[in-house]
Design a protein around this motif. Sequence first.
Motif, short mmCIF file in Angstrom:
data_model
loop_
_atom_site.label_atom_id
_atom_site.label_comp_id
_atom_site.label_asym_id
_atom_site.label_seq_id
_atom_site.Cartn_x
_atom_site.Cartn_y
_atom_site.Cartn_z
N UNK A 1 0.85 -1.18 0.00
CA UNK A 1 0.00 0.00 0.00
C UNK A 1 0.89 1.23 0.00
N UNK A 2 0.60 2.12 -0.95
CA UNK A 2 1.42 3.31 -1.08
C UNK A 2 0.50 4.53 -1.02
N UNK A 3 0.64 5.29 0.03
CA UNK A 3 -0.27 6.44 0.19
C UNK A 3 -0.04 7.49 -0.89
N UNK A 4 1.13 7.42 -1.57
CA UNK A 4 1.41 8.38 -2.63
C UNK A 4 0.64 8.05 -3.91
N UNK A 5 0.06 6.86 -3.95
CA UNK A 5 -0.69 6.45 -5.15
C UNK A 5 -2.16 6.74 -4.98
N UNK A 6 -2.75 7.29 -6.01
CA UNK A 6 -4.19 7.58 -5.92
C UNK A 6 -5.02 6.50 -6.62
N UNK A 7 -4.39 5.78 -7.56
CA UNK A 7 -5.12 4.74 -8.30
C UNK A 7 -5.18 3.45 -7.48
N UNK A 8 -6.12 2.60 -7.82
CA UNK A 8 -6.28 1.27 -7.20
C UNK A 8 -6.30 1.32 -5.68
N UNK A 9 -6.82 2.37 -5.12
CA UNK A 9 -6.90 2.51 -3.67
C UNK A 9 -5.54 2.46 -3.01
N UNK A 10 -4.53 2.89 -3.72
CA UNK A 10 -3.18 2.92 -3.15
C UNK A 10 -2.46 1.58 -3.21
N UNK A 11 -3.11 0.61 -3.86
CA UNK A 11 -2.47 -0.72 -3.97
C UNK A 11 -1.48 -0.68 -5.13
N UNK A 12 -0.23 -0.57 -4.78
CA UNK A 12 0.79 -0.44 -5.83
C UNK A 12 1.03 -1.77 -6.53
N UNK A 13 1.31 -2.79 -5.77
CA UNK A 13 1.50 -4.14 -6.31
C UNK A 13 0.81 -5.12 -5.37
N UNK A 14 0.32 -6.21 -5.96
CA UNK A 14 -0.46 -7.14 -5.12
C UNK A 14 -0.41 -8.55 -5.66
N UNK A 15 -0.68 -9.51 -4.79
CA UNK A 15 -0.81 -10.91 -5.22
C UNK A 15 -2.10 -11.48 -4.61
N UNK A 16 -2.96 -11.99 -5.47
CA UNK A 16 -4.21 -12.59 -5.00
C UNK A 16 -4.04 -14.08 -4.72
N UNK A 17 -5.07 -14.65 -4.13
CA UNK A 17 -5.04 -16.07 -3.79
C UNK A 17 -4.86 -16.97 -5.00
N UNK A 18 -5.56 -16.64 -6.09
CA UNK A 18 -5.47 -17.47 -7.31
C UNK A 18 -4.04 -17.45 -7.85
N UNK A 19 -3.44 -16.25 -7.84
CA UNK A 19 -2.05 -16.14 -8.35
C UNK A 19 -1.09 -16.98 -7.50
N UNK A 20 -1.29 -16.98 -6.19
CA UNK A 20 -0.44 -17.80 -5.31
C UNK A 20 -0.61 -19.28 -5.65
N UNK A 21 -1.87 -19.71 -5.87
CA UNK A 21 -2.12 -21.12 -6.19
C UNK A 21 -1.51 -21.49 -7.55
N UNK A 22 -1.65 -20.60 -8.53
CA UNK A 22 -1.08 -20.86 -9.85
C UNK A 22 0.44 -21.00 -9.76
N UNK A 23 1.06 -20.08 -9.01
CA UNK A 23 2.52 -20.12 -8.87
C UNK A 23 2.93 -21.41 -8.16
N UNK A 24 2.15 -21.81 -7.17
CA UNK A 24 2.47 -23.02 -6.41
C UNK A 24 2.35 -24.26 -7.30
N UNK A 25 1.29 -24.35 -8.07
CA UNK A 25 1.06 -25.53 -8.92
C UNK A 25 2.07 -25.62 -10.06
N UNK A 26 2.43 -24.46 -10.61
CA UNK A 26 3.38 -24.48 -11.73
C UNK A 26 4.82 -24.47 -11.22
N UNK A 27 5.00 -24.12 -9.96
CA UNK A 27 6.35 -24.01 -9.40
C UNK A 27 7.09 -22.82 -9.98
#
Lengths: 175, 227
Positions: free
Chosen positions: B64-90
Motif C-alpha cells: 500500500x502506497x499512500x502516494x498512489x491515488x489509483x487502485x486505492x493505493x495498492x501499488x503491487x499485489x498478489x491474489x489467492x489465485x495467483x499464489x495457487x497458480x505459482x504453487x502448482x506451476x512451481x
Amino acid sequence: MKRFWGYFIPTLAMIFVLLPLSGCGAENYDLNEATFFRVMSNMLYYPEQYLGKSISLDCFVYEIDDVQTGEHFTCGVRKCSSGYGCTCGNDTIIGFILDYDGNIPAAKNQSEDTSDKAWIHISGGLVDAEKSYVNVYSYQNGEKTDKIEQIYFYRFAVSSLEEIDGSSLNYYVTK
Amino acid sequence: MKNDTNNNSAEVLRDKKAREEKMRAYLQEKKGLLKLFLILFGAIALLSLITLLLTLLTDVVYVHNTAMTEDGGREVSVGGIAFLQALFTGNFTSASYDDIAVPFYMYAKDYCSPAAIMTLFSVILLGLTLILSLLGILFAVKKQNYSFSLLSTVFAALSFILNIVLLSIALSMKNGNILSTYCGGNPACSIRSDMVWCLILSLLMLGCGVYATVRFLQLKKKRRQIS
C-alpha cells in the motif's frame, strides 16, 4: 450422497488440473497496453525466462548517448517512473537497445510529454540476458542535473519492424 | 402401612410427572436446537463460502502506497489465485501471476512459498468446512444426526488457525527487502493484506460453531439427567 461425491470429486480434480494450466505455456509475449509495464519490469529482473521466446511490442524510438563513452544507442522504449508506483518517482525509460539491420526511423519528440513520437511495432527476442549500462545525466523534478546515473537495457534482436500510428498508445506507462 | 403405600405411589406419580415434564421440555429444547443448528450452520456455510471467495479473489498481500491515488493505493499485489497458480506451476517468477515475481518473490522470496502453501490449505479447509456444514444441516434435519455439524466446527477452528498463519506470513513480508529496496525506504509504503477480513469472518464462523456445540452438549447433559 454418492451422487454428490460423484460430482464433487471430478469437479475438484478439474480445478486442480486447470488452475496450473491456466497460466503456463506462454511461449510468446505479445505486449499490449495492459501488460507492457508488468512484463517489461519482470523482464528486467528475470531475463532468463524470456530467452528464446518471441516478443512483440509497440514502442517509440529513443536515441541516447553514453555521456562517458560517447557511444550512441538506438532504443525502443516507453516512458515511466523510476520510483514506486511508476508515478511517484522521477521519469525514466523502459525498453530495449535495438539490434536491427534495416532502417529505424529517427526519434521524434523523444523527451517531450506528447504522444507525437516515432512509434514502431517490433518483433524479435532478447539477444542475451546481459545488461547494457548507459551513463546519462540524471533529472530531478524534470530538470537536468550534473549527476551521472546508470540506466540499463537488454539488447533486442529485431526480426521485423514497422512504423505505426501511436496516437492511441500511452507513451507513459504504469502498471 | 396403607398410608405409607399411598405416599409412595403418590411420590412415584410425582416423579413420573416431573420426568414427563422434563422430557417435554427437553423435546421442546431439542426442537429449538435443531432450528438453532439450521441457522448457525447455515451461517457457517455462508461465511465459509464468502471467506473462500475472498481468499481466492482478494489480495493475500499487497504494497500500500499512500502516494498512489489509483487502485486505492495498492501499488503491487498478489491474489489467492495467483499464489495457487505459482504453487502448482512451481513458477514464482512469471509475470502472469499478478505481481508475485516483482517485488514479492524478488525481495521476499522466503515468504512466497509458505504463503502459497497456506493459501492452498486455507482454500481446502474452507471448502471442507462449507461441505461439512451443508452435510451437517442435511443430516440434522433428516436423521437428527449432529456429527457432521460438530465436525464442521472443528474445521472452522482449523480454518481460523490457518488464517492467522496466512495473515502472519503475508504481513511478515515487511521483514523482506520489499520496503527498503522496492519502496526505496519510502515511509508511505507498507505491506497489507485482505486476509484480515478472512480472519474476522473465520472468527465469526468459529463463534457460531462453538456456540452450537456448547448448546448441543448442554442438551446432551440434560438428556442424560432425565434418563
